[in-house]
Design a protein around this motif. Sequence first.
Motif, mmCIF file in Angstrom:
data_model
loop_
_atom_site.group_PDB
_atom_site.id
_atom_site.type_symbol
_atom_site.label_atom_id
_atom_site.label_comp_id
_atom_site.label_asym_id
_atom_site.label_seq_id
_atom_site.Cartn_x
_atom_site.Cartn_y
_atom_site.Cartn_z
ATOM 1 N N TYR A 1 55.414 43.423 32.437
ATOM 2 C CA TYR A 1 55.756 44.748 31.896
ATOM 3 C C TYR A 1 54.807 45.119 30.764
ATOM 4 O O TYR A 1 54.363 46.273 30.665
ATOM 5 C CB TYR A 1 57.195 44.739 31.404
ATOM 6 C CG TYR A 1 57.585 45.915 30.535
ATOM 7 C CD1 TYR A 1 57.722 47.194 31.060
ATOM 8 C CD2 TYR A 1 57.822 45.737 29.173
ATOM 9 C CE1 TYR A 1 58.086 48.264 30.259
ATOM 10 C CE2 TYR A 1 58.185 46.802 28.358
ATOM 11 C CZ TYR A 1 58.313 48.062 28.910
ATOM 12 O OH TYR A 1 58.673 49.115 28.108
ATOM 13 N N GLU B 1 65.806 38.780 28.458
ATOM 14 C CA GLU B 1 64.655 38.051 28.976
ATOM 15 C C GLU B 1 63.662 38.982 29.658
ATOM 16 O O GLU B 1 62.465 38.913 29.417
ATOM 17 C CB GLU B 1 65.125 36.971 29.961
ATOM 18 C CG GLU B 1 64.009 36.068 30.466
ATOM 19 C CD GLU B 1 63.368 35.247 29.345
ATOM 20 O OE1 GLU B 1 62.168 34.905 29.478
ATOM 21 O OE2 GLU B 1 64.050 34.939 28.351
ATOM 22 N N ASN B 2 64.160 39.880 30.507
ATOM 23 C CA ASN B 2 63.298 40.814 31.219
ATOM 24 C C ASN B 2 63.772 42.253 31.012
ATOM 25 O O ASN B 2 63.827 43.054 31.954
ATOM 26 C CB ASN B 2 63.233 40.476 32.717
ATOM 27 C CG ASN B 2 62.481 39.178 32.973
ATOM 28 O OD1 ASN B 2 61.425 38.935 32.392
ATOM 29 N ND2 ASN B 2 63.037 38.330 33.832
ATOM 30 N N GLY C 1 64.158 43.545 34.713
ATOM 31 C CA GLY C 1 63.054 43.481 35.656
ATOM 32 C C GLY C 1 62.724 44.790 36.346
ATOM 33 O O GLY C 1 61.682 44.895 36.988
ATOM 34 N N LYS D 1 60.567 43.256 41.131
ATOM 35 C CA LYS D 1 60.915 43.228 39.716
ATOM 36 C C LYS D 1 59.768 42.630 38.905
ATOM 37 O O LYS D 1 59.018 41.790 39.400
ATOM 38 C CB LYS D 1 62.198 42.430 39.510
ATOM 39 C CG LYS D 1 63.427 43.113 40.084
ATOM 40 C CD LYS D 1 64.696 42.382 39.702
ATOM 41 C CE LYS D 1 65.933 43.131 40.194
ATOM 42 N NZ LYS D 1 67.178 42.455 39.797
ATOM 43 N N ARG E 1 62.409 44.347 22.685
ATOM 44 C CA ARG E 1 62.885 43.439 23.737
ATOM 45 C C ARG E 1 64.331 43.068 23.458
ATOM 46 O O ARG E 1 64.663 42.596 22.369
ATOM 47 C CB ARG E 1 62.015 42.187 23.780
ATOM 48 C CG ARG E 1 62.317 41.293 24.986
ATOM 49 C CD ARG E 1 61.398 40.084 25.004
ATOM 50 N NE ARG E 1 61.555 39.302 26.228
ATOM 51 C CZ ARG E 1 60.914 38.167 26.485
ATOM 52 N NH1 ARG E 1 60.052 37.691 25.580
ATOM 53 N NH2 ARG E 1 61.115 37.517 27.619
ATOM 54 N N THR F 1 58.367 40.680 35.368
ATOM 55 C CA THR F 1 58.697 39.844 34.226
ATOM 56 C C THR F 1 58.342 40.622 32.959
ATOM 57 O O THR F 1 57.659 41.655 33.010
ATOM 58 C CB THR F 1 57.907 38.532 34.246
ATOM 59 O OG1 THR F 1 56.513 38.834 34.089
ATOM 60 C CG2 THR F 1 58.131 37.780 35.553
ATOM 61 N N PHE F 2 58.790 40.126 31.829
ATOM 62 C CA PHE F 2 58.484 40.797 30.573
ATOM 63 C C PHE F 2 56.980 40.809 30.336
ATOM 64 O O PHE F 2 56.417 41.823 29.902
ATOM 65 C CB PHE F 2 59.197 40.087 29.418
ATOM 66 C CG PHE F 2 58.936 40.710 28.073
ATOM 67 C CD1 PHE F 2 59.475 41.929 27.741
ATOM 68 C CD2 PHE F 2 58.126 40.057 27.137
ATOM 69 C CE1 PHE F 2 59.223 42.512 26.497
ATOM 70 C CE2 PHE F 2 57.878 40.626 25.900
ATOM 71 C CZ PHE F 2 58.431 41.862 25.585
#
Length: 291
Positions: free
Chosen positions: A33, A95-96, A49, A27, A92, A29-30
């Motif tokens: 990404y 969080e992820n 994620g 996965k 967004r 993280t933001f």
Amino acid sequence: MTQAVERATEVAIEQPQEQVQPSTEPKLTFAEYLAYEGEPDVLYELFRGKLIPMPAPTLYHAKICEFLVYKLQRYFADQNLALVAKTTVGVRTEENSSRIPDAIVCQQSLWEQISDRPGAGVLDFAEKPILVVEIVSSNRRDDYIIKRNEYELAEIPEYWIVDPQKKRVRVLANATHEEGYNWVDFSEDSSVVSDQFDQLDLSVQELLNPPVVEQLIKEEQAKIKTLEQEAQTERQRAETERQRAETERQRAETECQRAETECQRAETERQRAEKLAQRLREMGINPEDID
């Protein structure tokens, strides 16, 4: 049907989900990404994620999106609003998690502030758009339930679901309400109503059967050209009238000067006659006795 019942019904009619095998994919993280570089020409959303490649839109889908953005941009210009309508901009939501709506609207100042930022084009939590739009395609559950919940929790003020299959536009608003979004559906025989854009003229029928934007622009340019030609003709007519008025003024001034000259000549003749009469009287001759 109440909104709560309709929402429950939409969940119930979804096809059973296939059994999901545990994912071995790492996965992201933001932050990861934002820096991720996948396959060329492929857009990726991030859901808790997990990278989700977005399928290429159909031409019909793209046509609706292009027309909607065109209408919004023209509306903002007409109303002198400092807003921008854009496509392929991420938002967004957790969080992820990051979604890429079909269209977003945000403040022009925000867009100018972030436009040169490196990495993926995504609005962070503090960079909230005032509107997101999704055009329903194959996975209805995403737009009506999953993304709706994400946009609601992210407190996006307004969310539109354009649904070609059901021939309607659902406007969801007031995300901060105690019970979350409330919504109104607008069918083909009506126009979309938005509290944020109360002067917007957007027919659902036209949105679901959009004209070619390039043709609209050509017609718009032709109309502007016609108006410019009419304005030029009017300016020329006004100039001709001005010149005619100036000619009349000059002629009137000439006539006035000629009349003044005649008046002065007459006065000179009167004075000369008066002097002559005076001399005759001095000579003992009555001027009135002279034929």
